[in-house]
Design a protein around this motif. Structure first.
Motif, PDB file in Angstrom:
ATOM      1  N   VAL A 193     143.473  63.885  25.064  1.00  0.00           N
ATOM      2  CA  VAL A 193     142.481  63.963  23.993  1.00  0.00           C
ATOM      3  C   VAL A 193     141.229  64.661  24.509  1.00  0.00           C
ATOM      4  N   VAL A 194     140.808  65.702  23.796  1.00  0.00           N
ATOM      5  CA  VAL A 194     139.565  66.403  24.111  1.00  0.00           C
ATOM      6  C   VAL A 194     138.682  66.341  22.871  1.00  0.00           C
ATOM      7  N   GLY A 195     137.554  65.629  22.974  1.00  0.00           N
ATOM      8  CA  GLY A 195     136.719  65.430  21.794  1.00  0.00           C
ATOM      9  C   GLY A 195     137.495  64.652  20.739  1.00  0.00           C
ATOM     10  N   GLU A 196     137.664  65.260  19.582  1.00  0.00           N
ATOM     11  CA  GLU A 196     138.449  64.646  18.513  1.00  0.00           C
ATOM     12  C   GLU A 196     139.846  65.244  18.404  1.00  0.00           C
ATOM     13  N   THR A 197     140.209  66.119  19.341  1.00  0.00           N
ATOM     14  CA  THR A 197     141.479  66.823  19.281  1.00  0.00           C
ATOM     15  C   THR A 197     142.528  66.123  20.134  1.00  0.00           C
ATOM     16  N   VAL A 198     143.626  65.754  19.504  1.00  0.00           N
ATOM     17  CA  VAL A 198     144.720  65.064  20.178  1.00  0.00           C
ATOM     18  C   VAL A 198     145.868  66.047  20.410  1.00  0.00           C
ATOM     19  N   ALA A 199     146.378  66.086  21.642  1.00  0.00           N
ATOM     20  CA  ALA A 199     147.556  66.904  21.943  1.00  0.00           C
ATOM     21  C   ALA A 199     148.795  66.116  21.527  1.00  0.00           C
ATOM     22  N   PRO A 200     149.498  66.522  20.464  1.00  0.00           N
ATOM     23  CA  PRO A 200     150.553  65.677  19.908  1.00  0.00           C
ATOM     24  C   PRO A 200     151.725  65.420  20.834  1.00  0.00           C
ATOM     25  N   GLY A 232     150.893  59.304  21.826  1.00  0.00           N
ATOM     26  CA  GLY A 232     151.472  58.780  20.605  1.00  0.00           C
ATOM     27  C   GLY A 232     150.696  59.169  19.357  1.00  0.00           C
ATOM     28  N   PRO A 233     151.334  59.101  18.199  1.00  0.00           N
ATOM     29  CA  PRO A 233     150.697  59.516  16.948  1.00  0.00           C
ATOM     30  C   PRO A 233     149.567  58.596  16.498  1.00  0.00           C
ATOM     31  N   ASP A 234     149.494  57.394  17.055  1.00  0.00           N
ATOM     32  CA  ASP A 234     148.463  56.442  16.650  1.00  0.00           C
ATOM     33  C   ASP A 234     147.233  56.479  17.561  1.00  0.00           C
ATOM     34  N   THR A 235     147.157  57.459  18.442  1.00  0.00           N
ATOM     35  CA  THR A 235     146.028  57.554  19.353  1.00  0.00           C
ATOM     36  C   THR A 235     144.728  57.799  18.596  1.00  0.00           C
ATOM     37  N   VAL A 236     143.707  57.009  18.908  1.00  0.00           N
ATOM     38  CA  VAL A 236     142.403  57.127  18.252  1.00  0.00           C
ATOM     39  C   VAL A 236     141.388  57.619  19.285  1.00  0.00           C
ATOM     40  N   PRO A 237     140.893  58.849  19.151  1.00  0.00           N
ATOM     41  CA  PRO A 237     139.964  59.392  20.155  1.00  0.00           C
ATOM     42  C   PRO A 237     138.761  58.498  20.420  1.00  0.00           C
ATOM     43  N   ALA A 238     138.193  57.903  19.372  1.00  0.00           N
ATOM     44  CA  ALA A 238     136.999  57.075  19.558  1.00  0.00           C
ATOM     45  C   ALA A 238     137.281  55.885  20.462  1.00  0.00           C
ATOM     46  N   GLU A 239     138.476  55.330  20.371  1.00  0.00           N
ATOM     47  CA  GLU A 239     138.825  54.173  21.205  1.00  0.00           C
ATOM     48  C   GLU A 239     138.949  54.583  22.673  1.00  0.00           C
ATOM     49  N   LEU A 240     139.552  55.727  22.928  1.00  0.00           N
ATOM     50  CA  LEU A 240     139.671  56.197  24.308  1.00  0.00           C
ATOM     51  C   LEU A 240     138.295  56.527  24.881  1.00  0.00           C
ATOM     52  N   ARG A 241     137.449  57.134  24.061  1.00  0.00           N
ATOM     53  CA  ARG A 241     136.099  57.464  24.526  1.00  0.00           C
ATOM     54  C   ARG A 241     135.318  56.192  24.850  1.00  0.00           C
ATOM     55  N   ALA A 242     135.416  55.189  23.996  1.00  0.00           N
ATOM     56  CA  ALA A 242     134.694  53.927  24.209  1.00  0.00           C
ATOM     57  C   ALA A 242     135.196  53.198  25.449  1.00  0.00           C
ATOM     58  N   ALA A 243     136.480  53.350  25.749  1.00  0.00           N
ATOM     59  CA  ALA A 243     137.071  52.670  26.910  1.00  0.00           C
ATOM     60  C   ALA A 243     136.898  53.446  28.209  1.00  0.00           C
ATOM     61  N   ASP A 244     136.235  54.625  28.137  1.00  0.00           N
ATOM     62  CA  ASP A 244     136.069  55.475  29.319  1.00  0.00           C
ATOM     63  C   ASP A 244     137.427  55.808  29.932  1.00  0.00           C
ATOM     64  N   SER A 245     138.390  56.113  29.057  1.00  0.00           N
ATOM     65  CA  SER A 245     139.758  56.385  29.494  1.00  0.00           C
ATOM     66  C   SER A 245     139.853  57.716  30.227  1.00  0.00           C
ATOM     67  N   LEU A 246     140.700  57.753  31.243  1.00  0.00           N
ATOM     68  CA  LEU A 246     140.959  59.008  31.948  1.00  0.00           C
ATOM     69  C   LEU A 246     141.762  59.986  31.097  1.00  0.00           C
ATOM     70  N   ALA A 247     142.356  59.498  30.012  1.00  0.00           N
ATOM     71  CA  ALA A 247     143.103  60.383  29.112  1.00  0.00           C
ATOM     72  C   ALA A 247     142.189  61.116  28.155  1.00  0.00           C
ATOM     73  N   TYR A 248     140.889  60.826  28.212  1.00  0.00           N
ATOM     74  CA  TYR A 248     139.916  61.429  27.297  1.00  0.00           C
ATOM     75  C   TYR A 248     138.949  62.315  28.076  1.00  0.00           C
ATOM     76  N   LEU A 249     138.550  63.437  27.440  1.00  0.00           N
ATOM     77  CA  LEU A 249     137.541  64.313  28.009  1.00  0.00           C
ATOM     78  C   LEU A 249     136.651  64.817  26.884  1.00  0.00           C
ATOM     79  N   SER A 250     135.365  64.858  27.133  1.00  0.00           N
ATOM     80  CA  SER A 250     134.414  65.328  26.137  1.00  0.00           C
ATOM     81  C   SER A 250     134.667  66.800  25.811  1.00  0.00           C
TER      82      SER A 250
END
Length: 254
Positions: free
Chosen positions: A185-192, A196-214
């Motif tokens: 996930v980059v910003g609000e863009t999810v690589a399908p 998974g299809p239920d991935t929520v970018p805001a949740e990954l960002r809030a959790a400081d997930s390594l799967a997320y990048l600004s």
């Protein structure tokens, strides 16, 4: 990946011009043309490295994986990386749909070991095709520590950052091995194809997930440098739908 091959070739050329180093393809029948010939085309029209991300051992014989990998190393003059793993979530459904027998986890790992051993024999003493292995459980991690040149940790959206960083450090404690970070996930863009299809970018960002990048270039550069310095991640994989967004980041990090 689109099946509009002209558009795909244009995208590959643009990615090369933006400074990216490697084009990777998943191993999911029906999503795109077969990885091996498609990657050969990508390597023929650019100077990019190419690789599978990743071949699924439950659906491919070990000898076939090794043969294709060695052939791509020859065809690309050493610009191919073999990515291999035990299969993405839901691989059992694909195995059944293809009419193949079920493959237990132990056998999946045995196929990976056999594929790497066959590849090393085909490469011979003067060639070494890099092997990238996707891992999660302890058995896969142990095998990767033996046979892989590059390791990526298969993350779930709910995985805590400290858990993934701990696993990464365990690899570095064993030996000097390249660590690849799978950013879905980059910003609000999810690589399908990466999550998974239920991935929520805001949740990954809030959790400081390594799967997320600004998607802010300055913030992304700072975070990637942090991940490199603190944990040792030097190889970052993103979806092609975020390539244009992160092109300024690549320009700063090259």
């Amino acid at each position: 990946m689109t099946t509009d091959m002209r558009a795909w070739r244009e995208q590959v050329r643009r990615i090369a011009d933006q400074g990216y180093c490697t084009v990777l393809m998943p191993d999911v029948p029906g999503w795109q043309p077969s990885p091996a010939p498609t990657l050969a085309v990508a390597a023929s029209i650019t100077d990019l490295r190419v690789g599978t991300w990743v071949y699924a051992s439950p659906v491919r014989p070990a000898w076939e994986i090794a043969w294709e990998a060695h052939s791509l190393t020859q065809l690309t003059e050493g610009r191919f990386e073999l990515g291999i793993g035990t299969g993405r979530p839901g691989i059992e459904d694909l195995v059944r749909d293809l009419g193949l027998p079920p493959v237990r986890t132990r056998e999946r790992l045995e196929r990976i070991r056999a594929a790497v051993e066959d590849l090393r024999r085909l490469d011979g003493p003067d060639v070494r095709t890099p092997v990238a292995m996707a891992v999660r459980g302890p058995q896969a991690r142990a095998l990767a520590a033996e046979v892989a040149d590059i390791v990526t940790i298969a993350m779930l959206p709910a995985d805590r950052r400290d858990k993934i960083e701990r696993i990464a450090r365990e690899f570095r404690d064993v030996r000097d091995i390249a660590l690849a970070l799978h950013v879905s996930v980059v910003g609000e863009t999810v690589a399908p194809f990466m999550t998974g299809p239920d991935t929520v970018p805001a949740e990954l960002r809030a959790a400081d997930s390594l799967a997320y990048l600004s998607d802010d270039p300055s913030a992304a550069v700072d975070e990637l440098q942090r991940r490199r310095d603190e944990t040792g991640f030097t190889y970052v994989v993103i979806g092609s739908n975020s390539a244009d967004t992160l092109a300024p980041v690549v320009a700063q990090l090259v």
